[in-house]
Design a protein around this motif. Structure first.
Motif, PDB file in Angstrom:
ATOM      1  N   LEU A  44      39.723  89.730  93.670  1.00 15.34           N
ATOM      2  CA  LEU A  44      39.987  90.541  92.491  1.00 15.34           C
ATOM      3  C   LEU A  44      40.203  89.627  91.292  1.00 15.34           C
ATOM      4  N   ARG A  45      39.440  89.864  90.241  1.00 15.29           N
ATOM      5  CA  ARG A  45      39.477  88.959  89.089  1.00 15.29           C
ATOM      6  C   ARG A  45      40.713  89.161  88.233  1.00 15.29           C
ATOM      7  N   VAL A  46      41.277  90.365  88.251  1.00 14.34           N
ATOM      8  CA  VAL A  46      42.413  90.675  87.386  1.00 14.34           C
ATOM      9  C   VAL A  46      43.730  90.638  88.157  1.00 14.34           C
ATOM     10  N   GLY A  47      43.797  91.328  89.294  1.00 15.57           N
ATOM     11  CA  GLY A  47      45.065  91.512  89.973  1.00 15.57           C
ATOM     12  C   GLY A  47      45.385  90.523  91.074  1.00 15.57           C
ATOM     13  N   PRO A 170      45.581 102.191  84.107  1.00 11.62           N
ATOM     14  CA  PRO A 170      44.888 103.401  84.566  1.00 11.62           C
ATOM     15  C   PRO A 170      43.381 103.214  84.691  1.00 11.62           C
ATOM     16  N   GLN A 171      42.809 102.320  83.911  1.00 12.78           N
ATOM     17  CA  GLN A 171      41.370 102.053  83.975  1.00 12.78           C
ATOM     18  C   GLN A 171      41.138 100.652  84.534  1.00 12.78           C
ATOM     19  N   ASP A 172      41.602 100.454  85.727  1.00 10.16           N
ATOM     20  CA  ASP A 172      41.536  99.143  86.371  1.00 10.16           C
ATOM     21  C   ASP A 172      40.084  98.715  86.565  1.00 10.16           C
ATOM     22  N   PRO A 173      39.671  97.591  85.956  1.00 10.61           N
ATOM     23  CA  PRO A 173      38.275  97.163  86.111  1.00 10.61           C
ATOM     24  C   PRO A 173      37.896  96.821  87.538  1.00 10.61           C
ATOM     25  N   GLU A 174      38.877  96.400  88.356  1.00 11.56           N
ATOM     26  CA  GLU A 174      38.569  96.093  89.745  1.00 11.56           C
ATOM     27  C   GLU A 174      38.210  97.364  90.518  1.00 11.56           C
ATOM     28  N   VAL A 175      38.876  98.452  90.196  1.00  5.33           N
ATOM     29  CA  VAL A 175      38.555  99.716  90.850  1.00  5.33           C
ATOM     30  C   VAL A 175      37.125 100.120  90.513  1.00  5.33           C
ATOM     31  N   ARG A 176      36.753  99.985  89.265  1.00  2.00           N
ATOM     32  CA  ARG A 176      35.386 100.327  88.864  1.00  2.00           C
ATOM     33  C   ARG A 176      34.372  99.430  89.575  1.00  2.00           C
ATOM     34  N   ARG A 177      34.734  98.178  89.762  1.00  2.00           N
ATOM     35  CA  ARG A 177      33.799  97.237  90.400  1.00  2.00           C
ATOM     36  C   ARG A 177      33.516  97.627  91.838  1.00  2.00           C
ATOM     37  N   TRP A 178      34.553  98.121  92.543  1.00  2.00           N
ATOM     38  CA  TRP A 178      34.418  98.354  93.970  1.00  2.00           C
ATOM     39  C   TRP A 178      34.282  99.832  94.347  1.00  2.00           C
ATOM     40  N   ALA A 179      34.285 100.722  93.358  1.00  2.00           N
ATOM     41  CA  ALA A 179      34.083 102.140  93.654  1.00  2.00           C
ATOM     42  C   ALA A 179      32.597 102.404  93.894  1.00  2.00           C
ATOM     43  N   ARG A 180      32.300 103.121  94.972  1.00  2.00           N
ATOM     44  CA  ARG A 180      30.907 103.430  95.309  1.00  2.00           C
ATOM     45  C   ARG A 180      30.606 104.890  94.987  1.00  2.00           C
ATOM     46  N   PRO A 181      29.595 105.180  94.181  1.00  2.00           N
ATOM     47  CA  PRO A 181      29.246 106.571  93.896  1.00  2.00           C
ATOM     48  C   PRO A 181      28.702 107.260  95.140  1.00  2.00           C
ATOM     49  N   PRO A 182      28.646 108.579  95.125  1.00  2.00           N
ATOM     50  CA  PRO A 182      28.105 109.302  96.280  1.00  2.00           C
ATOM     51  C   PRO A 182      26.701 108.829  96.641  1.00  2.00           C
ATOM     52  N   ASP A 183      26.453 108.715  97.938  1.00  2.00           N
ATOM     53  CA  ASP A 183      25.140 108.329  98.467  1.00  2.00           C
ATOM     54  C   ASP A 183      24.732 106.906  98.105  1.00  2.00           C
ATOM     55  N   SER A 184      25.693 106.074  97.727  1.00  2.00           N
ATOM     56  CA  SER A 184      25.378 104.684  97.423  1.00  2.00           C
ATOM     57  C   SER A 184      24.963 103.945  98.692  1.00  2.00           C
ATOM     58  N   PRO A 185      23.942 103.083  98.628  1.00  2.00           N
ATOM     59  CA  PRO A 185      23.527 102.335  99.820  1.00  2.00           C
ATOM     60  C   PRO A 185      24.357 101.073 100.052  1.00  2.00           C
ATOM     61  N   ARG A 186      25.292 100.774  99.169  1.00  2.00           N
ATOM     62  CA  ARG A 186      26.076  99.552  99.321  1.00  2.00           C
ATOM     63  C   ARG A 186      26.848  99.552 100.631  1.00  2.00           C
ATOM     64  N   LYS A 187      27.084  98.354 101.166  1.00  2.00           N
ATOM     65  CA  LYS A 187      27.811  98.188 102.410  1.00  2.00           C
ATOM     66  C   LYS A 187      29.198  97.598 102.193  1.00  2.00           C
ATOM     67  N   ASP A 188      29.710  97.732 100.975  1.00  2.00           N
ATOM     68  CA  ASP A 188      31.079  97.315 100.690  1.00  2.00           C
ATOM     69  C   ASP A 188      31.655  98.301  99.687  1.00  2.00           C
TER      70      ASP A 188
END
Length: 313
Positions: A44-47, A170-188
């Motif tokens: 995590l780059r921030v926290g 409230p707008q944690d950039p790390e959360v945005r980095r690791w949040a996966r949208p629905p049907d995302s093919p990512r494996k993390d």
């Protein structure tokens, strides 16, 4: 065979928990020795400037390796931070002498792929005191303390500090980095179907991962709140925390208990120090969690993991 045990242990390592499911590890095999390494690009780059949460995740992966080697009949020979000139090399493990796995080892090994992180409320079914006592002993086996919040004052303090930390970012950039949208093919990252769209009012806010799914809002109980602490705050103790955390999670899972994590306050140094002085008697808080029953809702969620080929050299 030893080679089969090593392969099984490596596969098990990839199922370890990590903050935001960032999976901050890589592995290498030299002969019969497994190397567990931190992947600093996933920190995590921030926290997590110091890499504390990264090493906790890697410690959990290390515990899976140790457990599966022993379950396959080999005593794990482990060295922690074996090379000062290679700071990302966190541990080496190799199968030692032949052993007969005990009942607890078999129990924990069987839960590695079943365990799920929970991100909602729990049912009102109480967690038995005897089980909480057993979880405390499991953490102690790795030289880490698991301390249940024993009174309402401590519970209110933990909830308030967690609320304050969530409100500060409230707008944690790390959360945005690791949040996966629905049907995302990512494996993390955190899948959209692994947390509720409308968080339950447990007193402990969850991270806002932006999407979420419809869930049963009747599960709104807080559960048992507990803190993991260590006497010091070294890299060795962060790795030990990860091993203790995974041991506790697997044991809890075997008895139908899930865990929800709340590390927001521990990512803000002044709030972490406040908890250390005011609530932890000078010990260092490493993890805050809630434990409870979920009617197996979290167990039905599909988990995503990077394939072994992607993390193994």
């Amino acid at each position: 065979m030893r080679s089969e045990a090593i392969h099984a242990a490596l596969k098990a390592a990839t199922w370890a928990p990590s903050v935001h499911n960032s999976q901050p590890w890589t592995f290498a095999v030299a002969g019969e020795e497994i190397c567990v390494r931190a992947d600093a690009d996933r920190k995590l780059r921030v926290g997590d400037h110091a890499g504390r949460e990264m090493l906790i995740g890697c410690g959990a992966a290390l515990f899976n390796i140790r457990t599966v080697l022993r379950d396959r009949g080999w005593a794990p020979v482990t060295r922690i931070l074996p090379d000062p000139d290679r700071p990302n090399l966190l541990a080496t493990v190799r199968p030692g002498e032949a052993v007969t796995p005990d009942e607890t080892t078999r129990l924990l090994s069987g839960e590695i792929e079943r365990r799920r992180t929970h991100r909602a409320g729990f049912t009102t079914l109480p967690v038995p005191d005897k089980l909480i006592e057993a979880l405390v002993r499991q953490a102690a086996a790795e030289n880490v303390k698991l301390v249940p919040a024993g009174d309402e004052a401590a519970l209110r303090m933990l909830a308030a500090v967690t609320q304050a930390a969530q409100g500060a970012r409230p707008q944690d950039p790390e959360v945005r980095r690791w949040a996966r949208p629905p049907d995302s093919p990512r494996k993390d990252g955190v899948p959209a179907d692994s947390y509720p769209r409308e968080p339950a009012d447990t007193g402990f806010p969850q991270r806002d991962y932006a999407w979420g799914t419809e869930t049963d809002q009747s599960m709104a109980a807080t559960g048992v709140v507990a803190i993991m602490t260590t006497r010091g705050d070294s890299r060795e103790e962060w790795i030990a925390t990860g091993q203790a955390l995974q041991r506790v999670l697997l044991y809890a899972c075997a008895y139908g208990v899930s865990a929800a994590f709340h590390t927001q306050a521990l990512e803000l140094p002044h709030l972490r120090e406040f908890l250390r002085e005011e609530l932890c008697s000078g010990a260092y808080p490493q993890m805050i969690m809630r434990l409870g029953f979920t009617f197996d809702v979290s167990r039905s969620v599909r988990r995503v993991r990077r394939p072994l080929s992607e993390v193994l050299d």
